[in-house]
Each structure stands twice: as C-alpha cells, then as structure tokens.
Write an enzyme that holds these catalytic residues in place. Structure first.
Site, PDB file in Angstrom:
ATOM      1  N   TYR A   8      64.974  58.128  -1.185  1.00 41.23           N
ATOM      2  CA  TYR A   8      64.330  58.607   0.040  1.00 41.23           C
ATOM      3  C   TYR A   8      63.051  59.378  -0.268  1.00 41.23           C
ATOM      4  O   TYR A   8      62.167  59.471   0.577  1.00 41.23           O
ATOM      5  CB  TYR A   8      65.271  59.541   0.816  1.00 41.23           C
TER       6      TYR A   8
ATOM      7  N   ASP B  11      80.168  50.169  -5.209  1.00 41.73           N
ATOM      8  CA  ASP B  11      80.701  48.961  -4.554  1.00 41.73           C
ATOM      9  C   ASP B  11      82.222  49.063  -4.417  1.00 41.73           C
ATOM     10  O   ASP B  11      82.798  48.735  -3.380  1.00 41.73           O
ATOM     11  CB  ASP B  11      80.269  47.674  -5.293  1.00 41.73           C
TER      12      ASP B  11
ATOM     13  N   ASP C  28      74.406  57.836   2.586  1.00 43.57           N
ATOM     14  CA  ASP C  28      74.010  57.395   3.930  1.00 43.57           C
ATOM     15  C   ASP C  28      74.857  56.204   4.356  1.00 43.57           C
ATOM     16  O   ASP C  28      75.427  56.167   5.443  1.00 43.57           O
ATOM     17  CB  ASP C  28      72.522  57.024   3.922  1.00 43.57           C
TER      18      ASP C  28
HETATM   19  C1  IPM Z   1      71.251  59.823   8.743  1.00 44.41           C
HETATM   20  C2  IPM Z   1      70.216  58.890   9.287  1.00 44.41           C
HETATM   21  C3  IPM Z   1      68.868  59.175   8.613  1.00 44.41           C
HETATM   22  C4  IPM Z   1      69.041  58.944   7.133  1.00 44.41           C
HETATM   23  C5  IPM Z   1      67.700  58.375   9.160  1.00 44.41           C
HETATM   24  C6  IPM Z   1      67.527  58.533  10.645  1.00 44.41           C
HETATM   25  C7  IPM Z   1      66.418  58.700   8.434  1.00 44.41           C
HETATM   26  O1  IPM Z   1      70.589  57.570   9.127  1.00 44.41           O
HETATM   27  O2  IPM Z   1      71.103  61.054   8.894  1.00 44.41           O
HETATM   28  O3  IPM Z   1      72.219  59.353   8.152  1.00 44.41           O
HETATM   29  O4  IPM Z   1      68.942  57.808   6.666  1.00 44.41           O
HETATM   30  O5  IPM Z   1      69.251  59.904   6.414  1.00 44.41           O
HETATM   31 MN    MN Z   2      72.580  57.301   8.261  1.00 40.38          MN
END
Ligand code: IPM
Ligand code: MN
Length: 367
Positions: free
Chosen positions: A154, A234, A258
C-alpha cells in the site's frame, strides 16, 4: 487526551472525539454510531464533545484533497476518531484520476501512525443459520486479525507505470522495526486471549515474508506461554473457512490482512457486521471494515452494526471503558435477537431501516 474531573463522588470522564463520516453510506451509519455513543455517555455520566470533519471524495469535492490538514489537525487533538467510509464510483471507474478518495484514508493512517488494524471476528448466535458456512464449523469461532496498516504494498515506492503505459509496478517493503512492533502487539493480545499467534505470510515466495518469518522465529521464544504457528496466506485463506475455530490471534501484512478479513466476514455472516480499531502512535481510529456501499447511499438500508460495534471498540480501546463497550455489544445482540435488523441480515420479509435499528439500540441502552 481525555481528562478526569471530579463531580461530587462520581468520576466524570471527558471524551473528545473527531467524527469523520466520509462518503456513501458513511454519514448514515456514523449518525447511528454517534447516537449510540451519546446514549452511552449519558448513561454513564461521561461528558462527550465531538466535532465533524471531511475525508474522502466529499473532501476532494470541497477542497481538492481527500485528507485536508484541518481534518488531520482535528484528529490529532481528539482522543479518538469515529470513521465511516470513503469511496465514490466516479473514481472507481476512472483509473486515470490523479486524486483518489482512498488516498485520504491511507494518508490518515500514515500521518496518525496507525500501524495496527485490529479486526475481531466473532459469530452471533442469531445469525449463524444465515452464514453460507455450516453452523458446526463456525459456531464459537472467535479470533482477532491484526493487520499491519502502514507498510507493505500500500505504501511501498516506486509505484506507477512505465512510460509506454503498458507496464505497471507496486513495491512491497517492510522494515525490521515495522514487523517487530506489530508482532509484539499480536503477542500482547494473545496473552489476554487464548494464547496462540498465527503469523500469516508467503515466505515461500516473497522476500518481505521471509523477513516476517525470521523475525517471528526470533520473537516467539520471548513468549514461552504463547503458541506460535506460521502459515502461508493461501493456506490461511482456506483454513479461515474450513476451521476458523483454530485461530486465536492472526497477524499479517497489509494486503493479506485486507483480503483475509473480508473473507472472514463471511463467518459473521455479513460484511456489515465487522468493526475495527486502528491503533498506533497518535489518535486511534474506529471504523467498520466495509466500504462506502454506493448502491445503498441515501436509502436508509445500510447495516449500522459494524459502525456501532466500532464505537464499542472505541470505548474499550481508546478510553479503557469496558462496561460501556459491553453494554453496546449487549444492545447489538439484543437487537438481532429481537429481529430489529437491516435487510442484509433480516430473516423474514420484514427488514428495518438503518435509523430504526439505531434508534432501537439507543433505546435499549437508555432504558
Ligand atoms: C479497508 C478498505 C481500504 C483498504 C480501502 C478503502 C483503501 O478496503 O479498510 O479494508 O484497502 O485498506
Ligand atoms: Mn478492505
């Protein structure tokens, strides 16, 4: 920081929170969670002050950036942040957009130093029959996913496109310090729970994952009373569905966390049920794990429970007020048992509106 003031015999706590509804259904669900927060403060005699700020697509529309400085300043001086959701289809469908609502959420996480996102996964007896998973597999599942939130793919740079536009790249980066602090946090929580940590990685392929695994092997012996398990992501994806009761605390990097937590929401039965707490260096943020659900915006049908449960986490994690958090949970459970729920989890033809669910919970708390 929250202060205590003496009021006769009773200790009155002053809670000062920032409210960031964001986009889509964010304002509707946050309104309900804020009403619940007010009701709890009233009940327990706490003084609540709060201020609103913009974030996400609405902030881009208003001031040209998704996490304006004024919003950050408010978060910094508050004791906790109650957050809704961000995102707007007009950006989702436009990969060329230079400024995106999601950048606001990422900037907030980075600037507040929120390196750990805690996502508790539990089942609710009254919902178990609604899950696509067999009841005996999920009944009693109760684990906590700790997702690293300010590193990995990210945030790694470089990120972008080659000049010809036909090649793109993201970079996954982790430092020892980032891995160590989140693993220690995982052990801390496991110590308060069932004393097992599962470290999820892809060490058979990724260099960053091998760093995670190496550091995990170094740290594990420091916690002899806690069992450590290493698992490839996985395999973890499969085990979450097949044997969720085998997990206690799961800790993993940003992108894996996520994905795995959206998957884990199937255990709870609806994405509209999972709350989260983002903690780290500065003010903690409490938000549902689901997104802005644009299809439901303005229809008063979105499930407010994930946000209301996030408010419960706020009382517990930001203010150390366990009784207050427990009362919110009891109210949520009671609303589900009474069938006062939104359409995503309703059993019969009768589904309730977002506001009706919120009001029912407020009444339960206030009575
Ligand atoms: C989450 C969301 C966010 C992320 C998005 C909206 C950027 O999916 O908080 O899980 O990927 O972290
Ligand atoms: Mn998310």
């Amino acid at each position: 920081m929250s202060e205590s003031i003496q009021n006769g015999d009773k200790q009155v706590k002053s809670l000062n929170i920032a409210v960031l509804p964001g986009d889509g259904i964010g304002p509707e669900i946050v309104e309900q969670a804020l009403n619940v927060t007010k009701a709890v403060c009233e009940k327990f005699g706490h003084k609540l002050t709060y201020e609103f700020a913009i974030v996400g697509a609405c902030a881009i529309d208003a001031v040209g950036e998704p996490y304006p400085k004024a919003t950050h300043d408010l978060c910094m001086k508050s004791d906790a942040v109650l957050f809704g959701a961000i995102g707007d289809p007009k950006y989702d469908n436009n990969p060329a957009a230079k400024v995106r609502p999601e950048q606001g959420l990422l900037k907030m996480r980075k600037d507040l130093g929120l390196y750990a996102n805690i996502r508790p996964v539990t089942t609710f007896p009254s919902l178990i029959h609604k899950s696509p998973l067999r009841a005996e597999l999920i009944d009693g599942a109760d684990f906590m996913c700790i997702r690293e939130l300010t590193g990995g793919m990210y945030f790694g740079r470089p990120q972008g496109r080659a000049e010809d536009g036909n090649t793109a790249y993201d970079t996954c980066v982790y430092t020892r310090e980032e891995v160590e602090r989140i693993l220690h946090l995982a052990y801390k929580y496991a110590g308060q729970r069932s004393k097992k940590v599962t470290i999820v990685d892809k060490a058979n392929v990724l260099a960053t994952s091998r760093l995670w695994r190496q550091i995990g092997q170094e740290i594990a012996p420091q916690y002899p009373d806690i069992e450590t398990e290493f698992m490839f992501v996985d395999n973890a994806a499969m085990r979450i569905i097949q044997w969720p009761k085998s997990f206690d605390v799961m800790v993993t990097e940003n992108l894996f966390g996520d994905i795995l937590t959206d998957e884990a929401s199937v255990i709870t039965c609806s994405l509209g049920m999972l709350p989260s707490a983002s903690v780290g260096i500065h003010t903690s943020v409490f938000e549902p794990i689901h997104g802005s659900y644009p299809q439901a915006t303005g229809k008063n049908i979105a499930n407010p429970l994930a946000t209301i449960l996030s408010a419960a986490l706020m009382f517990e994690y930001a203010f150390g007020m366990m009784e207050e958090g427990a009362l919110i949970r009891a109210a949520v459970t009671a609303s589900m048992e009474a069938g006062i729920v939104t359409e995503d989890i309703a059993d019969s033809a009768k589904a309730y509106k977002t506001t009706e669910v919120g009001e029912w919970i407020v009444n339960y708390i206030s009575k």
